[in-house]
Design an enzyme around this catalytic site. Sequence first.
Site, mmCIF file in Angstrom:
data_model
loop_
_atom_site.group_PDB
_atom_site.id
_atom_site.type_symbol
_atom_site.label_atom_id
_atom_site.label_comp_id
_atom_site.label_asym_id
_atom_site.label_seq_id
_atom_site.Cartn_x
_atom_site.Cartn_y
_atom_site.Cartn_z
ATOM 1 N N LYS A 1 0.838 -1.203 0.000
ATOM 2 C CA LYS A 1 0.000 0.000 0.000
ATOM 3 C C LYS A 1 0.871 1.251 0.000
ATOM 4 O O LYS A 1 0.645 2.192 -0.769
ATOM 5 C CB LYS A 1 -0.922 0.018 1.233
ATOM 6 C CG LYS A 1 -2.111 -0.913 1.085
ATOM 7 C CD LYS A 1 -2.867 -1.093 2.391
ATOM 8 C CE LYS A 1 -3.895 -2.198 2.228
ATOM 9 N NZ LYS A 1 -4.476 -2.681 3.461
ATOM 10 N N GLN B 1 -5.205 -1.407 9.465
ATOM 11 C CA GLN B 1 -5.088 -2.744 8.882
ATOM 12 C C GLN B 1 -5.743 -3.777 9.799
ATOM 13 O O GLN B 1 -5.507 -3.806 11.010
ATOM 14 C CB GLN B 1 -3.596 -3.066 8.664
ATOM 15 C CG GLN B 1 -3.327 -4.377 7.968
ATOM 16 C CD GLN B 1 -3.793 -4.414 6.516
ATOM 17 O OE1 GLN B 1 -3.810 -3.399 5.827
ATOM 18 N NE2 GLN B 1 -4.194 -5.586 6.065
ATOM 19 N N ASP C 1 -11.545 2.752 3.727
ATOM 20 C CA ASP C 1 -11.965 1.344 3.642
ATOM 21 C C ASP C 1 -13.471 1.248 3.404
ATOM 22 O O ASP C 1 -13.969 0.203 2.985
ATOM 23 C CB ASP C 1 -11.665 0.626 4.968
ATOM 24 C CG ASP C 1 -10.384 -0.188 4.925
ATOM 25 O OD1 ASP C 1 -10.050 -0.694 3.840
ATOM 26 O OD2 ASP C 1 -9.746 -0.333 5.983
#
Length: 286
Positions: free
Chosen positions: A51, A95, A118
């Site tokens: 990422k 995460q 997200d």
Amino acid sequence: MNIDGKQVAADLRKTLAVKVELLKKEQGIVPGLTVVLVGEDPASQIYVRNKVKQTREVGMISNEIKLPVETTQTQLLEELAHLNDDKSVHGILVQLPLPKHIDESVIIAAIEPTKDVDGFHAMNSGRLLNGESGALVPCTPQGCIILAKTHLGDDLSGKHAVVIGRSNIVGKPVALLLLQENCTVTITHSRTKNLAGICQQADILVAAVGRPEFVKAEWIKPGATVIDVGINRIEDETGKAKLVGDVDYKNVQSVCGAITPVPGGVGPMTIACLLKNTIEAAQRCN
Ligand code: GUN
């Protein structure tokens, strides 16, 4: 035929890099993504590294906050409060999975919804459910739709889409996106009866169960578009580790019309859509 997620993701990143350049030039905004990693889960470390790398490659600011596994929920909430207030941070990603002593739902609820790249916050999932504009949409489901359209064209209306799996991260949101595309949608899961029979009706089959090579060739309607979200680590005949999806690729590929391979299908799309969400968040912030 294969749907080349690696190529589609690379093309999307190119378009995003142009958008970033324009944002910088015209509005003086450099989109910034901060990824928070708690603990040292090896798979998560690899995801986070990718990422960070890809965020920088499209010209965005990438920050990584690494916290020890013993970080308390309160400490993580304090960290998020700082990031929520920081104007240079447009996207926040914590995460998952988190260590067991931290409640994921509390953490997700504490992320400022306009920075929730997200798309997991109830504000964003509620907007998606209601079909409202302005939602940040979960990345993997967005990637699935883009890949399906790569093969089928933009109009998915009237197609029967069958989703296997009902997680908040993939199954439920991808079903809502398919509904938004005017598909007839069936969500199946571990308690579904006659799964094979239902899958045989699918024009579009999305497999997100997390079970290696679970979907068999006999379940596939000839010519169907198969989107394989699974990433499962197994040992091959010689004991070597390899990645396989939720679909029995070798046997399914000769029956279906198109399929996303694993690796190189849905996986690369997830990060590309994360960058896309961060740019959208940055565009909306002023
Ligand atoms: N872990 C595995 N996939 C994801 C994802 O899409 N978002 C976050 N935050 N964590 C993950």
